[in-house]
Design a protein around this motif. Structure first.
Motif, short mmCIF file in Angstrom:
data_model
loop_
_atom_site.label_atom_id
_atom_site.label_comp_id
_atom_site.label_asym_id
_atom_site.label_seq_id
_atom_site.Cartn_x
_atom_site.Cartn_y
_atom_site.Cartn_z
N PHE A 54 -0.04 11.71 9.84
CA PHE A 54 1.19 11.49 10.12
C PHE A 54 1.97 12.95 10.47
O PHE A 54 2.24 13.48 9.60
CB PHE A 54 1.96 10.73 8.96
N LEU A 73 0.63 -1.18 0.11
CA LEU A 73 0.19 -0.13 0.03
C LEU A 73 0.79 1.27 -0.06
O LEU A 73 1.87 1.24 0.52
CB LEU A 73 -0.92 0.02 1.29
N VAL A 74 0.26 2.31 -0.68
CA VAL A 74 1.20 3.62 -0.69
C VAL A 74 1.07 4.18 0.77
O VAL A 74 2.08 4.81 0.92
CB VAL A 74 0.35 4.62 -1.56
N ALA A 75 0.12 4.00 1.61
CA ALA A 75 0.18 4.36 2.91
C ALA A 75 1.29 3.99 3.77
O ALA A 75 1.64 4.70 4.49
CB ALA A 75 -1.33 3.92 3.76
N ARG A 112 -2.91 -7.92 5.54
CA ARG A 112 -3.78 -7.15 6.27
C ARG A 112 -5.08 -8.13 6.98
O ARG A 112 -5.79 -8.60 6.50
CB ARG A 112 -4.51 -6.18 5.33
N ARG A 114 4.45 3.36 2.55
CA ARG A 114 5.31 4.34 2.02
C ARG A 114 5.16 5.75 2.86
O ARG A 114 6.31 6.19 3.34
CB ARG A 114 5.28 4.56 0.72
N LEU A 115 4.26 6.05 3.11
CA LEU A 115 3.88 7.44 3.86
C LEU A 115 4.30 7.29 5.36
O LEU A 115 5.00 8.15 5.88
CB LEU A 115 2.53 8.11 3.62
N LEU A 116 3.92 6.09 5.84
CA LEU A 116 4.15 5.78 7.43
C LEU A 116 5.59 5.73 7.30
O LEU A 116 6.33 5.99 8.34
CB LEU A 116 3.44 4.56 7.67
N VAL A 147 -4.79 7.12 -2.01
CA VAL A 147 -4.43 7.98 -0.86
C VAL A 147 -4.29 9.46 -1.24
O VAL A 147 -4.01 9.91 -2.38
CB VAL A 147 -2.83 7.79 -0.23
#
Lengths: 270, 302
Positions: free
Chosen positions: B136, A225-227, A252, A229-231, B152
């Motif tokens: 975040f 998930l892209v999320a 998941r 990468r942000l995390l 996202v």
């Protein structure tokens, strides 16, 4: 400017309430005034001067040299500046902080970062149970900020977490992310039984698949998930432990279906 | 009017008249640069002029994977409108129909503003209750389950009220081929300037307009003074040697950015020279009464 340093003279004879040792309560005080601050929790009176040697400096940078598991409420309500404890602390370290940075090089007791609203808490050792959790009578636990634990965490880490990010580089005990309302809890290694117990929303990430997972967490497959990468980008400045974990696809689980069921648990595909 | 000649290219002593606009910037990423660009191109399609499209939009630049929040290739897109309400409406429609729908896309705010526009905060309802909010640090994202995984989208994006729209250059050449070559050369140089877009097809507009018309229902009509085929019939602005005119319109996040783009375009036109490119360069204005920003060509010539 040099930090305001407090050096422990000897092991404290009783539990200490160190909630006064925060910049906004020390600014403008002389060494003698600081020495007179009462920190006793029993009927035996005790002041800061009895326990610590004081070297005056900038109250926005407080350094406590020497620690004890009897140091309670360290960094209570910290709003700005930095507190560094060179040693262990006791109950409720960093409780209700709104900003600034609290660093504990040793271990911390239960309810570390309890009700945290903002700022950063970094604990070099391990923490007791209910990391970030609410004290009795409170509806929500931590609701903002960042917590980094280099060691392990006890039971119910992230209990009733509402917002913010908790990183535990080691293991976490039973019921990690229990009753989580939202937010993010990351565990680098293993978790104890029933992770995410009754979580409503939020994200739990664990380094190894749980050995005893609740049947009310349902498998949603393996995803990249892209999320994540942000995390990863969000936590990278604080800990590199989760980099490898977040790079690969993760399984998941949605849950806890016994509660609201909008939460999620990620772990490496077994 | 003409006072200047730079390396044989005649530069009119005139100015481009530009207006205050509302604007925002987005960063669109995807698994590959091709799909990031596809989402950006789709989103900024039919956005040449606020007269008929509601907004003016375009690609500012491609962004390297190492510079994006999710480490994937990205494209920076700018959107301009005349009011905050219209900008908000265009933003929601365009991101909702063109970016959300594009495979593997993600959409981030790319402008810090004093005020915010709703981005994911509006789009999240598409997820029908399955949307996930993630904060975040200071940034707030929405995760929307979609058929290829998750979309996202940042919750809000910044708004600037000091953007400038309507900077322009009128490129006049001997024939359509040399004029087009000149315009293409100028566009290439101007696209390298950051914080600006050239909203027309390939950055170029061939149907420059004037305000009003002989027909009362038409609010803008062909700029007859610059139409080469009407040279003898109207009060033409064109010399005998001009066979074609193309215009480049510039919108920027600041007046300085628009000025920089016009300077880069003029430099490229002068460098190309009159033989292969433009014989003369002018600019469009309304006598200076409508727009607050005046970009005088004589100040921008290299």
């Amino acid at each position: 400017m040099k930090p305001l340093a407090l050096t422990l003279r000897e092991a404290p004879p009783q539990r200490l309430d160190l909630s006064s040792l925060v910049p906004h309560k020390l600014t403008g005080k002389t060494a003698a005034e600081i020495a007179r601050i009462a920190i006793a929790t029993t009927r035996e009176p005790l002041t800061i001067g009895d326990i610590f040697m004081i070297r005056m400096g900038d109250p926005l940078a407080i350094r406590i040299e020497g620690g004890s598991e009897r140091f309670d409420e360290v960094g209570h309500g910290l709003a700005e500046g930095e507190i560094v404890v060179d040693g262990d602390v006791g109950l409720r370290a960093g409780r209700l902080m709104t900003g600034g940075r609290l660093v504990i090089t040793g271990h911390a007791g239960p309810w570390a970062a309890s009700g945290l609203k903002g700022g950063t808490v970094e604990i070099g050792g391990s923490v007791g149970e209910r990391l970030g959790g609410p004290v009795p009578g409170e509806v929500a636990g931590m609701r903002g900020g960042l917590v980094i634990v280099r060691g392990n965490a006890g039971e119910r880490a992230g209990d009733r977490l509402r917002r913010g990010t908790i990183m535990i580089e080691g293991h976490a005990g039973a019921y990690a992310a229990s009753r989580m309302i939202a937010g993010t809890l990351m565990v680098g290694r293993s978790v104890g039984p029933l992770p995410g117990y009754l979580m409503r929303r939020g994200t739990l990430l664990v380094g190894t698949p749980p050995e005893a997972s609740s049947p009310t967490f349902v498998d949603c497959g393996v995803h990249d998930l892209v999320a994540h990468r942000l995390l990863a980008a969000h936590v990278r400045p604080h800990s590199r432990v989760f980099d490898r974990l977040l790079k690969a696809p993760l399984r998941r689980f949605a849950g806890d279906m016994a509660a609201m069921g909008k939460g999620e648990m990620f772990c490496p595909p077994a | 009017m003409r006072t200047l000649t730079a390396k044989g290219v005649r530069i009119d002593d005139t100015f481009a008249e530009a207006f205050d606009m509302r604007a925002t910037a987005l960063l669109i990423t995807a698994d590959t640069a091709r799909w990031a660009k596809q989402a950006a191109v789709t989103m900024t399609g039919f956005a040449t002029s606020v007269i008929g499209c509601g907004c003016e939009a375009g690609i500012d630049r491609m962004v390297k994977a190492s510079e994006t929040p999710d480490g994937r290739p990205g494209v920076r897109v700018l959107l301009f409108a005349t009011s905050t309400g219209e900008l908000q409406k265009q933003l929601a429609n365009r991101v909702g129909q063109c970016v959300l729908t594009s495979p593997g896309s993600a959409c981030y705010a790319d402008l810090a503003g004093t005020e915010n526009l709703r981005l994911g905060n509006g789009l999240r309802y598409f997820a029908d209750g399955w949307q996930i909010s993630k904060r975040f640090g200071a940034r707030h994202f929405w995760r929307l389950p979609v058929m290829d995984g998750e979309f996202v989208c940042e919750a809000t994006t910044g708004l600037t009220k000091t953007a400038v729209g309507g900077g322009n250059l009128l490129i006049m050449g001997a024939n359509t081929e040399t004029t087009r070559t000149a315009a293409e050369t100028a566009v290439e140089a101007m696209m390298a300037v950051s914080d600006v877009i050239l909203p027309f097809p390939g950055g170029i507009v061939r149907s420059g307009s004037k305000v009003g018309s002989k027909y009362k229902q038409v609010i803008a009509s062909t700029n007859h003074a610059y139409c080469p085929t009407l040279r003898g019939a109207v009060a033409s602005e064109l010399d005998q040697d001009i066979g074609a005119v193309l215009e480049i319109v510039i919108d920027g996040l600041s007046a300085a950015a628009v000025g920089n783009a016009m300077r880069a375009g003029l430099a490229a036109l002068v460098k190309l020279g009159p033989k292969r490119g433009a014989l003369r360069v002018g600019a469009g204005n309304y006598g200076g009464k409508l727009g607050r920003h005046h970009f005088h060509l004589k100040d921008l010539v290299p």
